[in-house]
Design an enzyme around this catalytic site. Sequence first.
Site, mmCIF file in Angstrom:
data_model
loop_
_atom_site.group_PDB
_atom_site.id
_atom_site.type_symbol
_atom_site.label_atom_id
_atom_site.label_comp_id
_atom_site.label_asym_id
_atom_site.label_seq_id
_atom_site.Cartn_x
_atom_site.Cartn_y
_atom_site.Cartn_z
ATOM 1 N N HIS A 128 113.819 -8.517 52.527
ATOM 2 C CA HIS A 128 113.068 -7.764 51.523
ATOM 3 C C HIS A 128 112.448 -6.514 52.151
ATOM 4 O O HIS A 128 111.847 -6.585 53.230
ATOM 5 C CB HIS A 128 111.974 -8.630 50.909
ATOM 6 C CG HIS A 128 112.505 -9.629 49.930
ATOM 7 N ND1 HIS A 128 112.156 -10.958 49.941
ATOM 8 C CD2 HIS A 128 113.390 -9.488 48.899
ATOM 9 C CE1 HIS A 128 112.793 -11.586 48.965
ATOM 10 N NE2 HIS A 128 113.545 -10.721 48.323
ATOM 11 N N CYS A 129 112.613 -5.399 51.484
ATOM 12 C CA CYS A 129 112.143 -4.110 52.015
ATOM 13 C C CYS A 129 110.674 -3.890 51.678
ATOM 14 O O CYS A 129 110.251 -4.093 50.543
ATOM 15 C CB CYS A 129 112.994 -2.978 51.442
ATOM 16 S SG CYS A 129 112.545 -1.355 52.095
ATOM 17 N N CYS A 170 116.678 2.357 50.004
ATOM 18 C CA CYS A 170 115.932 3.376 50.738
ATOM 19 C C CYS A 170 116.755 3.768 51.967
ATOM 20 O O CYS A 170 117.738 3.094 52.313
ATOM 21 C CB CYS A 170 114.556 2.833 51.141
ATOM 22 S SG CYS A 170 114.615 1.647 52.525
ATOM 23 N N CYS A 177 112.774 0.541 46.866
ATOM 24 C CA CYS A 177 114.134 0.178 47.280
ATOM 25 C C CYS A 177 114.606 -0.988 46.432
ATOM 26 O O CYS A 177 113.802 -1.838 46.019
ATOM 27 C CB CYS A 177 114.094 -0.211 48.762
ATOM 28 S SG CYS A 177 115.659 -0.772 49.472
ATOM 29 N N HIS A 211 121.224 -6.672 44.979
ATOM 30 C CA HIS A 211 120.092 -7.135 45.786
ATOM 31 C C HIS A 211 120.442 -8.433 46.501
ATOM 32 O O HIS A 211 120.246 -8.563 47.717
ATOM 33 C CB HIS A 211 118.868 -7.338 44.879
ATOM 34 C CG HIS A 211 117.693 -7.964 45.566
ATOM 35 N ND1 HIS A 211 116.607 -7.229 45.994
ATOM 36 C CD2 HIS A 211 117.417 -9.251 45.900
ATOM 37 C CE1 HIS A 211 115.719 -8.035 46.553
ATOM 38 N NE2 HIS A 211 116.194 -9.282 46.503
ATOM 39 N N GLU A 212 120.967 -9.399 45.764
ATOM 40 C CA GLU A 212 121.223 -10.713 46.344
ATOM 41 C C GLU A 212 122.385 -10.682 47.334
ATOM 42 O O GLU A 212 122.347 -11.365 48.364
ATOM 43 C CB GLU A 212 121.477 -11.736 45.236
ATOM 44 C CG GLU A 212 120.308 -11.925 44.273
ATOM 45 C CD GLU A 212 119.043 -12.444 44.934
ATOM 46 O OE1 GLU A 212 119.102 -12.902 46.096
ATOM 47 O OE2 GLU A 212 117.976 -12.396 44.293
#
Length: 357
Positions: free
Chosen positions: A264-265, A289, A270, A254-255
């Site tokens: 950010h989704c 996603c 996701c 993520h990071e």
Amino acid sequence: MQVIQHKEDVLRTALISKDRNLAKLFEQGTLGEKRLLSEAFRLDSVLFKPVIIHSNSDWIPSHSEPTQDFQQFYEDPCRCTPSSYKSIIYVQPIGSFGDSKVSTEEFIGWLKDYCESFYYGLRVRILEPVSVKDAECVFRVNEHTQNLQIHAARLLSYLKKKKPSDAFCIVGITMIDLYPRESWNFVFGLASLTEGVGVFSFARYDSNFYSENYKGKLDKGNSVIRGNYSVFNGYYTPPITGVLLQRSCKTLTHEIGHIFGLRHCQWLQCVMQGSNHLQESDRRPLELCPICLRKLQSAVGFNIAERYKALLHWIDDGIVETNQEICGGAERCSQKPVEEFQEHRNWLLKCLALLQT
């Protein structure tokens, strides 16, 4: 509970774009890739589901952020893209990891291999672990949780100095809790996207972190002297469980995604969704996603099916291969705890079936 269900045409535009050139770029993908990515705007998709808000404490109700579609990502002049000269993701371990059953080298090796599969086509290199003292960390004891914390912003400065010339980015990882400034209680991680550096802590991913019996607490009578790093000698590191490994893989990917320029989704469930707390983080899937997947594919250039196969192989490779150097001459290394990845494994198989039909 609130379901964020975007309309089909909104999701189609977010994925493909109304820009003629970007739409042509989408059409250049394989039939299987277009079939999989188009699941984004299939409202009955079993592979990609809408975001669910469970409470007002979740990320989206708490943060007013704009959405980012593919076109906005692609045309962002500030985003970082790997090149032939800067293509390596460096990971800098800070402090100790593991326990009596799993060594620091094994745990870091599992994270490296997962990250290399997730960012398929890029290399990941692990730097030699450094101690808190070597990293010249400023530290404190959290007055609420009574555990040791190190200053995240100071670590970013340290990592910036260590960043190799061929690095796409360098990220520090640690089992010690972080704080960004004195007025903050803690932070899971901190990054400078323009500098390509970040630091992330897995300390709060220990299932017992918030319990009264958490072993990482210091006695209230213990005084901590500024610059006296002996307080970190033999400090507590949690056991490496399947839950902690899964949470760590989510956070790391993520990071690093943010360093690529992925925001950010808010389109679908996701791994790039924001999270305000551990429960929300646990609800995030391990995977991107279709909209975020297309963003990453445009930056890295991987084949989606080959990437999924690499992730599947990482899960199926439940026992680390024998390595004399890592295992200290032992015939067998620790078993990778992949029980928490089985649902994701089944999901990958469904995606691969769709890609290959």
